[in-house]
Each structure stands twice: as C-alpha cells, then as structure tokens.
Design a protein around this motif. Structure first.
Motif, mmCIF file in Angstrom:
data_model
loop_
_atom_site.group_PDB
_atom_site.id
_atom_site.type_symbol
_atom_site.label_atom_id
_atom_site.label_comp_id
_atom_site.label_asym_id
_atom_site.label_seq_id
_atom_site.Cartn_x
_atom_site.Cartn_y
_atom_site.Cartn_z
ATOM 1 N N TRP A 98 33.444 -12.054 -9.363
ATOM 2 C CA TRP A 98 32.404 -11.069 -9.141
ATOM 3 C C TRP A 98 32.580 -9.943 -10.154
ATOM 4 O O TRP A 98 33.694 -9.468 -10.358
ATOM 5 N N VAL A 99 31.479 -9.528 -10.771
ATOM 6 C CA VAL A 99 31.542 -8.443 -11.753
ATOM 7 C C VAL A 99 30.921 -7.180 -11.154
ATOM 8 O O VAL A 99 30.002 -7.252 -10.330
ATOM 9 N N PRO A 101 28.745 -3.625 -11.144
ATOM 10 C CA PRO A 101 27.385 -3.374 -11.650
ATOM 11 C C PRO A 101 27.339 -2.981 -13.133
ATOM 12 O O PRO A 101 26.407 -3.357 -13.842
ATOM 13 N N ASN A 102 28.369 -2.276 -13.613
ATOM 14 C CA ASN A 102 28.362 -1.890 -15.026
ATOM 15 C C ASN A 102 28.703 -3.068 -15.943
ATOM 16 O O ASN A 102 28.561 -2.963 -17.157
ATOM 17 N N GLY A 103 29.128 -4.196 -15.389
ATOM 18 C CA GLY A 103 29.446 -5.367 -16.193
ATOM 19 C C GLY A 103 28.381 -6.452 -16.153
ATOM 20 O O GLY A 103 28.479 -7.444 -16.874
ATOM 21 N N GLU A 104 27.349 -6.260 -15.325
ATOM 22 C CA GLU A 104 26.307 -7.276 -15.208
ATOM 23 C C GLU A 104 25.494 -7.402 -16.493
ATOM 24 O O GLU A 104 25.280 -8.505 -16.997
ATOM 25 N N MET A 105 25.021 -6.296 -17.016
ATOM 26 C CA MET A 105 24.166 -6.343 -18.211
ATOM 27 C C MET A 105 24.906 -6.872 -19.440
ATOM 28 O O MET A 105 24.348 -7.699 -20.171
ATOM 29 N N PRO A 106 26.131 -6.439 -19.712
ATOM 30 C CA PRO A 106 26.820 -7.047 -20.855
ATOM 31 C C PRO A 106 26.979 -8.557 -20.714
ATOM 32 O O PRO A 106 26.825 -9.285 -21.698
ATOM 33 N N PHE A 107 27.235 -9.033 -19.485
ATOM 34 C CA PHE A 107 27.349 -10.476 -19.274
ATOM 35 C C PHE A 107 26.003 -11.161 -19.497
ATOM 36 O O PHE A 107 25.927 -12.214 -20.130
ATOM 37 N N LEU A 108 24.930 -10.575 -18.995
ATOM 38 C CA LEU A 108 23.605 -11.179 -19.135
ATOM 39 C C LEU A 108 23.088 -11.125 -20.568
ATOM 40 O O LEU A 108 22.162 -11.855 -20.911
ATOM 41 N N TYR A 109 23.661 -10.268 -21.393
ATOM 42 C CA TYR A 109 23.305 -10.236 -22.807
ATOM 43 C C TYR A 109 24.140 -11.201 -23.637
ATOM 44 O O TYR A 109 24.025 -11.240 -24.844
ATOM 45 N N GLY A 110 25.019 -11.957 -22.995
ATOM 46 C CA GLY A 110 25.755 -12.999 -23.694
ATOM 47 C C GLY A 110 27.196 -12.685 -24.012
ATOM 48 O O GLY A 110 27.828 -13.425 -24.766
ATOM 49 N N MET A 136 28.134 -8.155 -7.585
ATOM 50 C CA MET A 136 28.796 -7.711 -6.363
ATOM 51 C C MET A 136 27.905 -7.924 -5.138
ATOM 52 O O MET A 136 28.370 -7.883 -4.010
ATOM 53 N N ARG A 137 26.610 -8.187 -5.355
ATOM 54 C CA ARG A 137 25.679 -8.475 -4.259
ATOM 55 C C ARG A 137 25.538 -9.978 -4.032
ATOM 56 O O ARG A 137 24.568 -10.422 -3.429
ATOM 57 N N ASP A 138 26.481 -10.766 -4.544
ATOM 58 C CA ASP A 138 26.518 -12.225 -4.389
ATOM 59 C C ASP A 138 25.312 -12.931 -4.993
ATOM 60 O O ASP A 138 24.832 -13.926 -4.459
ATOM 61 N N ILE A 139 24.833 -12.444 -6.115
ATOM 62 C CA ILE A 139 23.769 -13.116 -6.856
ATOM 63 C C ILE A 139 24.431 -13.831 -8.028
ATOM 64 O O ILE A 139 25.111 -13.202 -8.842
ATOM 65 N N PRO A 140 24.266 -15.162 -8.150
ATOM 66 C CA PRO A 140 24.891 -15.877 -9.268
ATOM 67 C C PRO A 140 24.248 -15.477 -10.598
ATOM 68 O O PRO A 140 23.035 -15.504 -10.738
ATOM 69 N N ALA A 167 27.411 -19.941 -19.924
ATOM 70 C CA ALA A 167 25.967 -19.764 -19.775
ATOM 71 C C ALA A 167 25.710 -18.602 -18.826
ATOM 72 O O ALA A 167 26.516 -18.330 -17.940
ATOM 73 N N ASP A 168 24.592 -17.919 -19.027
ATOM 74 C CA ASP A 168 24.212 -16.825 -18.147
ATOM 75 C C ASP A 168 22.710 -16.848 -17.934
ATOM 76 O O ASP A 168 21.985 -17.506 -18.672
ATOM 77 N N ALA A 169 22.245 -16.135 -16.906
ATOM 78 C CA ALA A 169 20.829 -16.126 -16.561
ATOM 79 C C ALA A 169 19.967 -15.492 -17.647
ATOM 80 O O ALA A 169 18.764 -15.730 -17.696
ATOM 81 N N GLY A 170 20.542 -14.722 -18.539
ATOM 82 C CA GLY A 170 19.795 -14.150 -19.651
ATOM 83 C C GLY A 170 19.311 -15.192 -20.646
ATOM 84 O O GLY A 170 18.430 -14.932 -21.452
ATOM 85 N N GLU A 171 19.871 -16.396 -20.581
ATOM 86 C CA GLU A 171 19.430 -17.468 -21.477
ATOM 87 C C GLU A 171 17.999 -17.890 -21.205
ATOM 88 O O GLU A 171 17.342 -18.451 -22.082
ATOM 89 N N TYR A 172 17.510 -17.662 -20.001
ATOM 90 C CA TYR A 172 16.122 -17.992 -19.710
ATOM 91 C C TYR A 172 15.190 -17.230 -20.646
ATOM 92 O O TYR A 172 14.126 -17.724 -20.996
ATOM 93 N N LEU A 173 15.579 -16.037 -21.059
ATOM 94 C CA LEU A 173 14.760 -15.251 -21.981
ATOM 95 C C LEU A 173 15.153 -15.481 -23.438
ATOM 96 O O LEU A 173 14.299 -15.586 -24.312
#
Length: 180
Positions: A98-99, A101-110, A136-140, A167-173
């Motif tokens: 679990w990351v 909140p401040n680590g979510e965006m860097p992960f989603l940017y690759g 941290m809200r249990d969203i993969p 892989a991360d969910a940002g790959e969809y974009l």
C-alpha cells in the motif's frame, strides 16, 4: 483464437504464479462458469467458454478482442502481463503493498515505489516477489516486483526503491493505442 500450447501455458502460469501463487486454480476452476485462456494475435485472453463459443462465428481477421486481455507474448516468446489483468491479480494477490497518498501520483506516472511512499506491506514478503500495489483506500493501482524483502525494508533509506513497477493504471492513458 486458439488454445495455448504447453510451452505458452507454462509461461503464462509461471508469470501469474509470481503474483497470485496457488490461487491460479481459482481462475480456471470457477463456481459460476468455466473459464479458459485463449491466444489471438500474440495476446492471451481470459474468457468464459460460453463467450468463446459465440466468438467462433466471427472470422479471425474480424475478431478484435475477446474477454480480458491478460498479456502478450513478445517475438522472443516471453510473456508480459498487461495492466488489464489487474482486476484478477488484485482479487487473488498473495502479497500486497500500500502506498501513501503522496506516492500514488508518482507511481501512476510510471515511477517505482520508494520507501518514503510506503504505507504498508504484507508480512514476510520475499525479495523479487510479484506484488499488487494499492492506495491506502484499497484501490488497486498496479503491480510490480519487490526489490527487497519485508525485513530489509525497515533498514532502507527513504529514497531507496522498494517495488519495481511492472504496470500501473496510468498506462490506460499513456499507452492506450498498444494495450488492445
């Protein structure tokens, strides 16, 4: 669209076993309906057998996609999981990270997950093990491979890489033209 050969099936299952372990059984032997893996244009699809029977009436050149794309085979024969398999990996994952909140965006940017962004980690996670990354809200958010074991993470400095991103969910974009 055809069934996987023994070598292809071994490659797919070994990659999945790195993330979900023995829970592969739950993917194939389901209570609601029988599911199977099929290969179409170097991509591996996870599809129900009833949908597969309906797709037989469509000509191969006209068939674009069927079921959920789990990944694709490279020209060298290696199997690579796609982000489209995240729902199933998250459902059956053996090890999780679990990351904050401040680590979510860097992960989603690759970027990889660093120690400073770590919120929690499953106990006894070994080194070089496939993990699913959650908010941290249990969203993969994606999946990757651990760089260190759970015991070793306590000794690391905040800038050390903890999970190598696969892989991360940002790959969809970012890669929407190559996913399907």
């Amino acid at each position: 669209m055809r069934p996987l050969t023994e070598e292809e099936q071994a490659a797919v299952f070994s990659k999945l076993a790195n993330y979900i372990g023995k829970n592969i059984v739950h993917l194939v032997d389901r209570n609601d309906e029988a599911y199977c893996f099929r290969l179409h244009r170097d991509r591996v699809y996870y599809v129900s057998e009833s949908s597969m029977r309906l797709a037989i009436s469509v000509a191969r050149p006209n068939l674009v996609s069927l079921g959920t794309c789990f990944g694709k085979f490279s020209k060298s024969g290696k199997f690579k999981l796609h982000i489209t398999a995240l729902d199933y990996l998250a459902q059956y994952a053996k090890y999780k990270v679990w990351v904050k909140p401040n680590g979510e965006m860097p992960f989603l940017y690759g970027n990889h997950v660093v120690k400073a962004h770590l919120g929690r980690i499953t106990e006894d996670t070994p080194e070089h093990q496939g993990v699913v990354v959650y908010s941290m809200r249990d969203i993969p958010l994606g999946f990757g491979v651990t760089a260190r074991s759970t015991v070793d993470t306590r000794k690391l400095d905040p800038t050390a890489i903890l999970v190598y991103r696969q892989a991360d969910a940002g790959e969809y974009l970012r890669d929407e033209d190559t996913l399907f």
